[in-house]
Design a protein around this motif. Structure first.
Motif, PDB file in Angstrom:
ATOM      1  N   HIS A   1      20.703   6.812  28.495  1.00 15.91           N
ATOM      2  CA  HIS A   1      20.699   8.104  29.003  1.00 15.91           C
ATOM      3  C   HIS A   1      20.331   8.370  30.417  1.00 15.91           C
ATOM      4  N   GLN A   2      19.273   7.528  30.840  1.00 12.77           N
ATOM      5  CA  GLN A   2      18.547   7.751  32.064  1.00 12.77           C
ATOM      6  C   GLN A   2      19.875   7.526  32.920  1.00 12.77           C
ATOM      7  N   ALA A   3      20.339   5.993  32.949  1.00 14.63           N
ATOM      8  CA  ALA A   3      21.344   5.417  33.731  1.00 14.63           C
ATOM      9  C   ALA A   3      22.676   6.754  33.650  1.00 14.63           C
ATOM     10  N   HIS A   4      22.966   7.167  32.492  1.00 13.05           N
ATOM     11  CA  HIS A   4      24.092   8.000  32.730  1.00 13.05           C
ATOM     12  C   HIS A   4      23.783   9.360  33.366  1.00 13.05           C
ATOM     13  N   ARG A   5      22.623   9.669  33.591  1.00 11.53           N
ATOM     14  CA  ARG A   5      22.338  10.791  34.519  1.00 11.53           C
ATOM     15  C   ARG A   5      22.414  10.650  35.784  1.00 11.53           C
ATOM     16  N   ASP A   6      22.043   9.327  36.317  1.00  7.86           N
ATOM     17  CA  ASP A   6      22.148   8.692  37.546  1.00  7.86           C
ATOM     18  C   ASP A   6      23.470   9.183  38.371  1.00  7.86           C
ATOM     19  N   PRO A   7      22.885  10.008  39.608  1.00  9.73           N
ATOM     20  CA  PRO A   7      24.247  10.645  40.137  1.00  9.73           C
ATOM     21  C   PRO A   7      25.062   9.273  40.857  1.00  9.73           C
ATOM     22  N   ARG A   8      24.505   8.138  41.454  1.00 12.12           N
ATOM     23  CA  ARG A   8      25.274   7.221  41.808  1.00 12.12           C
ATOM     24  C   ARG A   8      26.071   6.429  41.050  1.00 12.12           C
ATOM     25  N   LEU A   9      25.715   6.540  39.359  1.00 11.22           N
ATOM     26  CA  LEU A   9      26.447   5.916  38.467  1.00 11.22           C
ATOM     27  C   LEU A   9      27.323   6.797  37.841  1.00 11.22           C
ATOM     28  N   MET A  10      27.090   8.040  37.603  1.00  7.45           N
ATOM     29  CA  MET A  10      27.677   8.971  36.573  1.00  7.45           C
ATOM     30  C   MET A  10      29.161   9.141  36.403  1.00  7.45           C
ATOM     31  N   ALA A  11      29.824   8.860  37.841  1.00 11.01           N
ATOM     32  CA  ALA A  11      31.314   8.895  37.751  1.00 11.01           C
ATOM     33  C   ALA A  11      32.201   7.768  37.459  1.00 11.01           C
ATOM     34  N   SER A  12      31.091   6.391  37.320  1.00  9.39           N
ATOM     35  CA  SER A  12      31.919   5.388  36.943  1.00  9.39           C
ATOM     36  C   SER A  12      31.185   4.317  35.866  1.00  9.39           C
TER      37      SER A  12
ATOM     38  N   TRP B   1      30.264  -1.022  26.659  1.00  8.90           N
ATOM     39  CA  TRP B   1      30.364  -2.438  26.710  1.00  8.90           C
ATOM     40  C   TRP B   1      31.776  -2.904  26.457  1.00  8.90           C
ATOM     41  N   LEU B   2      32.717  -2.043  25.535  1.00  9.68           N
ATOM     42  CA  LEU B   2      34.011  -2.564  25.325  1.00  9.68           C
ATOM     43  C   LEU B   2      34.901  -2.420  26.370  1.00  9.68           C
ATOM     44  N   PHE B   3      34.695  -1.174  27.358  1.00  7.39           N
ATOM     45  CA  PHE B   3      35.574  -0.944  28.402  1.00  7.39           C
ATOM     46  C   PHE B   3      34.981  -1.537  29.732  1.00  7.39           C
ATOM     47  N   GLY B   4      33.727  -2.087  29.733  1.00  8.71           N
ATOM     48  CA  GLY B   4      33.233  -2.693  30.850  1.00  8.71           C
ATOM     49  C   GLY B   4      32.717  -1.830  31.811  1.00  8.71           C
ATOM     50  N   THR B   5      32.146  -0.698  31.359  1.00 10.86           N
ATOM     51  CA  THR B   5      31.477   0.448  32.321  1.00 10.86           C
ATOM     52  C   THR B   5      30.226   0.344  31.890  1.00 10.86           C
ATOM     53  N   LEU B   6      29.464  -0.571  31.175  1.00 14.03           N
ATOM     54  CA  LEU B   6      27.738  -0.666  30.855  1.00 14.03           C
ATOM     55  C   LEU B   6      27.375  -0.981  31.993  1.00 14.03           C
TER      56      LEU B   6
END
Length: 125
Positions: free
Chosen positions: A85-96, A108-113
């Motif tokens: 969740h913390q990584a989900h909220r990171d502005p540098r990562l949240m779009a991708s 994990w399935l879609f390679g976005t982890l």
């Protein structure tokens, strides 16, 4: 961002109208289709799974926003998933990256982890 007041829950939890829309506008028609074309047991299993997923999501999402030291945040599974969740909220990562807020299976399935590097891990060559 920990919960500081009851007002914070309004931003954290799904609004009741959205819950009514999801279950009334989506789950009920799907239930009728499953009951008609498969079986009533499959239809009820779908509804039970949808409710369980919704409650699971709300509980985990709330746990991620509890103040440090709260008993809910100290549970093993919650501690292990909080990084997601913390990584989900990171502005540098949240779009991708890290679109799944509760479990990393879809990412994990879609390679976005994206897993943050452990500070103890030596840097690469």
């Amino acid at each position: 961002m920990p919960i500081e007041s009851r007002r914070d829950l309004r931003a954290l939890l799904f609004p009741p109208i959205l819950v009514i829309f999801f279950f009334g506008g989506f789950a009920v028609p799907v239930w009728f289709l499953l009951e008609a074309f498969v079986s009533a047991n499959v239809a009820w299993l779908f509804v039970a799974s949808a409710i369980a997923y919704y409650l699971n999501y709300e509980l985990l999402h709330t746990a991620y926003h509890m103040p440090d030291g709260h008993w809910l945040g100290r549970l093993g599974l919650v501690r292990r998933l909080c990084w997601l969740h913390q990584a989900h909220r990171d502005p540098r990562l949240m779009a991708s990256r890290n679109f799944n807020i509760t479990y990393p299976l879809g990412d994990w399935l879609f390679g976005t982890l994206h897993r943050p590097r452990d500070a103890a891990t030596p840097s690469g060559p």
